[in-house]
Scaffold this motif. Sequence first.
Motif, PDB file in Angstrom:
ATOM      1  N   ALA A  10      -5.809   3.050  -2.158  1.00  0.00           N
ATOM      2  CA  ALA A  10      -6.489   2.354  -0.550  1.00  0.00           C
ATOM      3  C   ALA A  10      -5.356   1.114  -1.217  1.00  0.00           C
ATOM      4  N   LEU A  11      -4.392   1.578  -2.265  1.00  0.00           N
ATOM      5  CA  LEU A  11      -3.444  -0.219  -2.541  1.00  0.00           C
ATOM      6  C   LEU A  11      -2.342   0.415  -2.351  1.00  0.00           C
ATOM      7  N   ILE A  12      -1.658  -0.467  -1.014  1.00  0.00           N
ATOM      8  CA  ILE A  12      -0.517  -0.113  -0.713  1.00  0.00           C
ATOM      9  C   ILE A  12       0.126  -0.964   0.110  1.00  0.00           C
ATOM     10  N   PRO A  13       1.684  -1.243  -0.396  1.00  0.00           N
ATOM     11  CA  PRO A  13       2.791  -2.015  -0.497  1.00  0.00           C
ATOM     12  C   PRO A  13       3.163  -3.359   0.771  1.00  0.00           C
ATOM     13  N   ARG A  14       3.275  -4.101   0.629  1.00  0.00           N
ATOM     14  CA  ARG A  14       3.333  -4.983   2.434  1.00  0.00           C
ATOM     15  C   ARG A  14       4.280  -4.662   2.591  1.00  0.00           C
ATOM     16  N   LYS A  15       4.105  -3.897   3.588  1.00  0.00           N
ATOM     17  CA  LYS A  15       4.968  -3.301   4.177  1.00  0.00           C
ATOM     18  C   LYS A  15       4.541  -3.032   5.453  1.00  0.00           C
ATOM     19  N   PRO A  16       4.285  -3.588   6.861  1.00  0.00           N
ATOM     20  CA  PRO A  16       4.055  -3.469   7.899  1.00  0.00           C
ATOM     21  C   PRO A  16       4.073  -1.800   8.395  1.00  0.00           C
ATOM     22  N   LYS A  17       4.537  -1.410   8.187  1.00  0.00           N
ATOM     23  CA  LYS A  17       4.890   0.104   8.893  1.00  0.00           C
ATOM     24  C   LYS A  17       3.934   1.400   7.972  1.00  0.00           C
ATOM     25  N   THR A  18       4.180   0.574   6.569  1.00  0.00           N
ATOM     26  CA  THR A  18       2.640   1.668   5.264  1.00  0.00           C
ATOM     27  C   THR A  18       1.332   0.689   5.825  1.00  0.00           C
ATOM     28  N   GLN A  62      -1.245   3.767   7.379  1.00  0.00           N
ATOM     29  CA  GLN A  62      -2.519   3.754   6.267  1.00  0.00           C
ATOM     30  C   GLN A  62      -3.684   3.616   7.110  1.00  0.00           C
ATOM     31  N   ILE A  63      -4.026   2.188   8.236  1.00  0.00           N
ATOM     32  CA  ILE A  63      -5.120   2.657   8.941  1.00  0.00           C
ATOM     33  C   ILE A  63      -5.030   3.674  10.328  1.00  0.00           C
ATOM     34  N   GLU A  64      -4.069   4.193  10.244  1.00  0.00           N
ATOM     35  CA  GLU A  64      -3.906   5.246  11.505  1.00  0.00           C
ATOM     36  C   GLU A  64      -5.407   5.927  10.862  1.00  0.00           C
ATOM     37  N   LYS A  65      -3.821   6.496   9.726  1.00  0.00           N
ATOM     38  CA  LYS A  65      -5.361   7.973   8.534  1.00  0.00           C
ATOM     39  C   LYS A  65      -5.827   7.856   8.244  1.00  0.00           C
ATOM     40  N   LEU A  66      -6.534   6.579   8.320  1.00  0.00           N
ATOM     41  CA  LEU A  66      -8.732   6.447   8.023  1.00  0.00           C
ATOM     42  C   LEU A  66      -9.376   6.631   9.944  1.00  0.00           C
ATOM     43  N   LEU A  67      -8.455   5.983  10.468  1.00  0.00           N
ATOM     44  CA  LEU A  67      -8.912   6.375  11.862  1.00  0.00           C
ATOM     45  C   LEU A  67      -8.143   7.783  11.971  1.00  0.00           C
ATOM     46  N   ASP A  68      -7.945   7.895  12.455  1.00  0.00           N
ATOM     47  CA  ASP A  68      -7.230   9.570  12.804  1.00  0.00           C
ATOM     48  C   ASP A  68      -8.230  10.945  12.063  1.00  0.00           C
ATOM     49  N   TYR A  69      -8.267  10.368  11.273  1.00  0.00           N
ATOM     50  CA  TYR A  69      -9.702  11.657   9.825  1.00  0.00           C
ATOM     51  C   TYR A  69     -10.217  10.812   9.696  1.00  0.00           C
ATOM     52  N   SER A  70     -11.786  11.576  10.358  1.00  0.00           N
ATOM     53  CA  SER A  70     -13.372  10.725  10.109  1.00  0.00           C
ATOM     54  C   SER A  70     -12.975  11.575   9.045  1.00  0.00           C
ATOM     55  N   GLU A  71     -12.912  12.724   8.621  1.00  0.00           N
ATOM     56  CA  GLU A  71     -13.070  13.063   6.319  1.00  0.00           C
ATOM     57  C   GLU A  71     -12.926  11.825   5.809  1.00  0.00           C
ATOM     58  N   THR A  72     -11.604  11.122   6.085  1.00  0.00           N
ATOM     59  CA  THR A  72     -11.377  10.036   4.533  1.00  0.00           C
ATOM     60  C   THR A  72     -11.601   9.170   5.102  1.00  0.00           C
ATOM     61  N   LEU A  73     -12.528   8.317   6.197  1.00  0.00           N
ATOM     62  CA  LEU A  73     -12.905   7.416   6.138  1.00  0.00           C
ATOM     63  C   LEU A  73     -14.492   7.905   6.069  1.00  0.00           C
ATOM     64  N   GLU A  74     -14.586   8.355   5.620  1.00  0.00           N
ATOM     65  CA  GLU A  74     -16.019   8.891   5.531  1.00  0.00           C
ATOM     66  C   GLU A  74     -15.704   9.023   3.630  1.00  0.00           C
ATOM     67  N   GLU A  75     -14.836   9.292   3.224  1.00  0.00           N
ATOM     68  CA  GLU A  75     -14.842   9.648   1.867  1.00  0.00           C
ATOM     69  C   GLU A  75     -14.295   7.786   1.213  1.00  0.00           C
TER      70      GLU A  75
END
Length: 86
Positions: free
Chosen positions: A26-34, A38-51
């Motif tokens: 849940a820790l991410i560097p302060r880089k806009p692309k990163t 990460q936000i996209e990954k959470l939104l795209d994978y409901s299992e990841t979001l739920e976890e």
Amino acid sequence: IEAMARGLPVLSSPAGGIPEILPSDALIPRKPKTIADQIEKLLDYSETLEEHSRRNLQQSREFEADLLRSRRIDFYKEYDELVTQN
């Protein structure tokens, strides 16, 4: 911690005491692309979001229990000092 206690997924940069509270994924560097990835990954994978949501809820409960335990111990130590002084 408030967001975690509501079961929301949380992402943050590793600043201050944040790394002590959040898991490493849940820790991410302060880089806009990163951050966007990460936000996209959470939104795209409901299992990841739920976890993330489940884990954050549990982590916030443990953090709260540790904090309350620490405060209770401090209270009794102060009480003991007051009683022994009188």
